[in-house]
Design a protein around this motif. Structure first.
Motif, PDB file in Angstrom:
ATOM      1  N   PHE A 259     -34.864 -36.047  56.559  1.00  0.00           N
ATOM      2  CA  PHE A 259     -34.092 -36.414  57.791  1.00  0.00           C
ATOM      3  C   PHE A 259     -34.715 -37.186  59.144  1.00  0.00           C
ATOM      4  CE2 PHE A 259     -32.216 -35.052  61.538  1.00  0.00           C
ATOM      5  CZ  PHE A 259     -30.856 -35.519  61.621  1.00  0.00           C
ATOM      6  N   LEU A 260     -35.953 -36.681  59.245  1.00  0.00           N
ATOM      7  CA  LEU A 260     -36.643 -37.570  60.138  1.00  0.00           C
ATOM      8  C   LEU A 260     -36.957 -39.000  60.026  1.00  0.00           C
ATOM      9  CD1 LEU A 260     -39.040 -34.867  61.629  1.00  0.00           C
ATOM     10  CD2 LEU A 260     -36.798 -35.455  62.556  1.00  0.00           C
ATOM     11  N   ALA A 261     -37.182 -39.334  58.503  1.00  0.00           N
ATOM     12  CA  ALA A 261     -37.530 -40.551  58.210  1.00  0.00           C
ATOM     13  C   ALA A 261     -36.579 -41.564  57.939  1.00  0.00           C
ATOM     14  CB  ALA A 261     -38.443 -40.561  57.241  1.00  0.00           C
ATOM     15  N   LYS A 262     -35.382 -40.847  57.417  1.00  0.00           N
ATOM     16  CA  LYS A 262     -34.260 -41.572  56.985  1.00  0.00           C
ATOM     17  C   LYS A 262     -32.712 -41.323  57.521  1.00  0.00           C
ATOM     18  CE  LYS A 262     -36.481 -41.662  52.401  1.00  0.00           C
ATOM     19  NZ  LYS A 262     -36.436 -41.209  51.056  1.00  0.00           N
ATOM     20  N   GLY A 263     -32.876 -40.254  58.460  1.00  0.00           N
ATOM     21  CA  GLY A 263     -31.405 -39.873  59.010  1.00  0.00           C
ATOM     22  C   GLY A 263     -30.848 -39.396  58.074  1.00  0.00           C
ATOM     23  N   LYS A 264     -31.196 -38.830  56.770  1.00  0.00           N
ATOM     24  CA  LYS A 264     -30.241 -38.366  55.654  1.00  0.00           C
ATOM     25  C   LYS A 264     -31.274 -37.575  54.779  1.00  0.00           C
ATOM     26  CE  LYS A 264     -28.608 -41.433  52.789  1.00  0.00           C
ATOM     27  NZ  LYS A 264     -27.919 -42.208  51.978  1.00  0.00           N
ATOM     28  N   PHE A 265     -30.630 -36.510  53.921  1.00  0.00           N
ATOM     29  CA  PHE A 265     -31.572 -35.810  53.214  1.00  0.00           C
ATOM     30  C   PHE A 265     -31.836 -36.220  51.784  1.00  0.00           C
ATOM     31  CE2 PHE A 265     -29.102 -33.069  56.267  1.00  0.00           C
ATOM     32  CZ  PHE A 265     -30.207 -32.720  56.909  1.00  0.00           C
ATOM     33  N   TYR A 266     -30.898 -37.074  51.398  1.00  0.00           N
ATOM     34  CA  TYR A 266     -31.165 -37.807  49.950  1.00  0.00           C
ATOM     35  C   TYR A 266     -31.150 -39.114  49.931  1.00  0.00           C
ATOM     36  CZ  TYR A 266     -30.280 -32.845  49.186  1.00  0.00           C
ATOM     37  OH  TYR A 266     -30.496 -31.191  49.383  1.00  0.00           O
ATOM     38  N   GLY A 267     -31.810 -39.882  49.192  1.00  0.00           N
ATOM     39  CA  GLY A 267     -31.457 -41.187  48.936  1.00  0.00           C
ATOM     40  C   GLY A 267     -32.146 -41.990  50.181  1.00  0.00           C
ATOM     41  N   GLU A 268     -31.859 -43.329  50.134  1.00  0.00           N
ATOM     42  CA  GLU A 268     -32.560 -44.188  51.210  1.00  0.00           C
ATOM     43  C   GLU A 268     -31.933 -44.294  52.658  1.00  0.00           C
ATOM     44  OE1 GLU A 268     -35.774 -45.375  50.743  1.00  0.00           O
ATOM     45  OE2 GLU A 268     -35.601 -44.151  48.859  1.00  0.00           O
ATOM     46  N   ALA A 269     -32.550 -44.879  53.671  1.00  0.00           N
ATOM     47  CA  ALA A 269     -31.934 -45.002  54.888  1.00  0.00           C
ATOM     48  C   ALA A 269     -30.833 -46.107  54.633  1.00  0.00           C
ATOM     49  CB  ALA A 269     -33.070 -45.436  55.841  1.00  0.00           C
ATOM     50  N   GLU A 270     -29.789 -45.860  55.404  1.00  0.00           N
ATOM     51  CA  GLU A 270     -28.634 -46.711  55.128  1.00  0.00           C
ATOM     52  C   GLU A 270     -28.809 -47.915  56.160  1.00  0.00           C
ATOM     53  OE1 GLU A 270     -24.983 -44.536  56.084  1.00  0.00           O
ATOM     54  OE2 GLU A 270     -25.249 -43.223  54.294  1.00  0.00           O
ATOM     55  N   LYS A 271     -28.304 -49.154  55.616  1.00  0.00           N
ATOM     56  CA  LYS A 271     -28.598 -50.360  56.469  1.00  0.00           C
ATOM     57  C   LYS A 271     -27.172 -50.935  56.964  1.00  0.00           C
ATOM     58  CE  LYS A 271     -33.150 -51.357  54.412  1.00  0.00           C
ATOM     59  NZ  LYS A 271     -33.724 -52.243  53.679  1.00  0.00           N
ATOM     60  N   ASP A 272     -27.129 -51.679  57.930  1.00  0.00           N
ATOM     61  CA  ASP A 272     -26.064 -52.274  58.389  1.00  0.00           C
ATOM     62  C   ASP A 272     -25.826 -53.709  57.724  1.00  0.00           C
ATOM     63  OD1 ASP A 272     -27.633 -54.118  59.482  1.00  0.00           O
ATOM     64  OD2 ASP A 272     -27.425 -53.332  61.614  1.00  0.00           O
ATOM     65  N   LEU A 273     -24.932 -54.636  57.592  1.00  0.00           N
ATOM     66  CA  LEU A 273     -24.585 -55.815  57.140  1.00  0.00           C
ATOM     67  C   LEU A 273     -25.833 -56.752  57.305  1.00  0.00           C
ATOM     68  CD1 LEU A 273     -21.078 -56.339  57.981  1.00  0.00           C
ATOM     69  CD2 LEU A 273     -21.967 -55.546  55.799  1.00  0.00           C
ATOM     70  N   PHE A 274     -26.415 -56.656  58.523  1.00  0.00           N
ATOM     71  CA  PHE A 274     -27.657 -57.465  58.686  1.00  0.00           C
ATOM     72  C   PHE A 274     -29.168 -56.898  58.017  1.00  0.00           C
ATOM     73  CE2 PHE A 274     -24.417 -58.024  61.806  1.00  0.00           C
ATOM     74  CZ  PHE A 274     -24.429 -59.504  61.737  1.00  0.00           C
ATOM     75  N   GLY A 275     -29.035 -55.672  57.318  1.00  0.00           N
ATOM     76  CA  GLY A 275     -30.105 -55.253  56.893  1.00  0.00           C
ATOM     77  C   GLY A 275     -30.734 -54.196  57.668  1.00  0.00           C
ATOM     78  N   ARG A 276     -30.483 -53.895  58.840  1.00  0.00           N
ATOM     79  CA  ARG A 276     -31.061 -53.151  59.595  1.00  0.00           C
ATOM     80  C   ARG A 276     -30.697 -51.548  59.759  1.00  0.00           C
ATOM     81  NH1 ARG A 276     -28.918 -56.902  64.765  1.00  0.00           N
ATOM     82  NH2 ARG A 276     -27.050 -56.021  63.875  1.00  0.00           N
ATOM     83  N   THR A 277     -31.723 -50.781  59.851  1.00  0.00           N
ATOM     84  CA  THR A 277     -31.450 -49.512  59.909  1.00  0.00           C
ATOM     85  C   THR A 277     -31.365 -48.827  61.397  1.00  0.00           C
ATOM     86  OG1 THR A 277     -34.028 -49.026  59.899  1.00  0.00           O
ATOM     87  CG2 THR A 277     -32.740 -48.946  57.820  1.00  0.00           C
TER      88      THR A 277
END
Length: 313
Positions: A259-277
């Motif tokens: 959660f601290l590293a990715k903002g979620k518990f499973y999978g990879e951090a979500e990125k916007d259309l420009f590839g930014r997290t």
């Protein structure tokens, strides 16, 4: 003995807080700030936070345990509010009091020494007593005995494997179901006797600890409550506010780390259309902080503790 160890040694018999100095440093306490301790327990961390606050500073401490509420009465002062509630209701309770946002939040996810050392609570394998294990015995939730006697074999298999990481979880579940057919299993001694055929010789303590951990997590819905609380931290902390979380087993720590590293518990951090997290937190502990050998010698519960600290973006 150093000042740090004096801090550990001088705490009450009710509960000795783990990594006290590290937790307080992680919060970056300001005398006039607003802080939340979502796991009051024996009040060790809360008491030390309060020592550093002055008006208009304030501490809000959560716990669902009636014994913790009684202990909190000893800290009564204008800068302190005790909230008898599960921390999964974090945002609602603070919002209702009109105290958002806050400057720092501490979560010590361990069971308190008092709970472990009170036989009738049923948390410890060291005593005989009722198979309870509820953090809030008055809350009406199912006890560990209810789970042992009423859960289908497949559900017992699931919790022993998932929450206890028991290697022979399927055999253990079948053994419990077979044993309860003759007589309900309602005590710690009764459970130990029932599962003796599956308990590895020479590794009894570790095995029983895993079984008890699984039952406690399920009885208190701990994993779901932790996920709900963590998701709310980004809503209750101000930008620049500190989040300090201490976990005691890999299941908790994995959720906190992700959660601290990715903002979620499973999978990879979500990125916007420009590839930014766009992450809610900046992690400032690349690796979890662990207790010193000196502290572990004084407090064996510190051995498995992992402390992670982050700043709200």
């Amino acid at each position: 003995m150093s000042n740090d160890l004096n801090e550990y040694a001088n705490d009450t018999a009710y509960h000795r807080p783990v990594m006290l100095r590290e937790c307080l440093e992680g919060l970056d306490l300001q005398p006039g700030g607003r802080y939340v301790d979502v796991t009051f327990g024996g009040g060790g961390h809360s008491a030390r936070i309060l020592e550093r606050l002055q008006h208009p500073g304030h501490l809000f401490s959560f716990d669902q345990d009636a014994d913790a509420e009684a202990e909190a009465a000893r800290l009564a002062r204008p800068e302190f509010t005790f909230i008898r509630s599960n921390f999964r209701h974090l945002h609602a309770e603070l919002n209702q009091r009109g105290v958002l946002p806050v400057d720092g939040l501490l979560a010590d996810l361990g069971v308190s020494s008092h709970q472990f050392d009170t036989p009738e609570r049923g948390f410890s394998t060291r005593f005989d007593g009722p198979l309870d294990m509820r953090m809030d015995p008055d809350g009406g939730d199912a006890s560990a005995a209810d789970l042992i006697n009423e859960y289908p074999e497949a559900e017992l298999h699931r919790i022993f494997g998932m929450y206890g990481e028991v290697t022979n979880a399927r055999t253990l579940a079948a053994t419990v179901v077979s044993a309860r057919r003759g007589q309900a299993i309602t005590t710690i001694a009764g459970l130990k006797k029932a599962i003796a055929p599956c308990t590895p010789r020479g590794k009894e303590n570790k095995y029983l600890a895993q079984v008890f951990q699984a039952l406690r997590i399920e009885a208190n819905d701990e994993m779901a409550a932790l996920r709900e609380m963590l998701e709310q931290t980004a809503r209750v902390l101000r930008p620049g506010g500190r989040l300090v979380v201490m976990s005691y087993h890999s299941l908790e720590d994995r959720l906190v780390k992700n959660f601290l590293a990715k903002g979620k518990f499973y999978g990879e951090a979500e990125k916007d259309l420009f590839g930014r997290t766009d992450l809610p937190f900046e992690v400032i502990t690349r690796k979890p902080v662990e207790a010193t050998p000196e502290e572990i010698a004084l407090n064996s519960r510190a051995r498995s503790a992992k402390l992670r600290i982050a700043i709200k973006n």
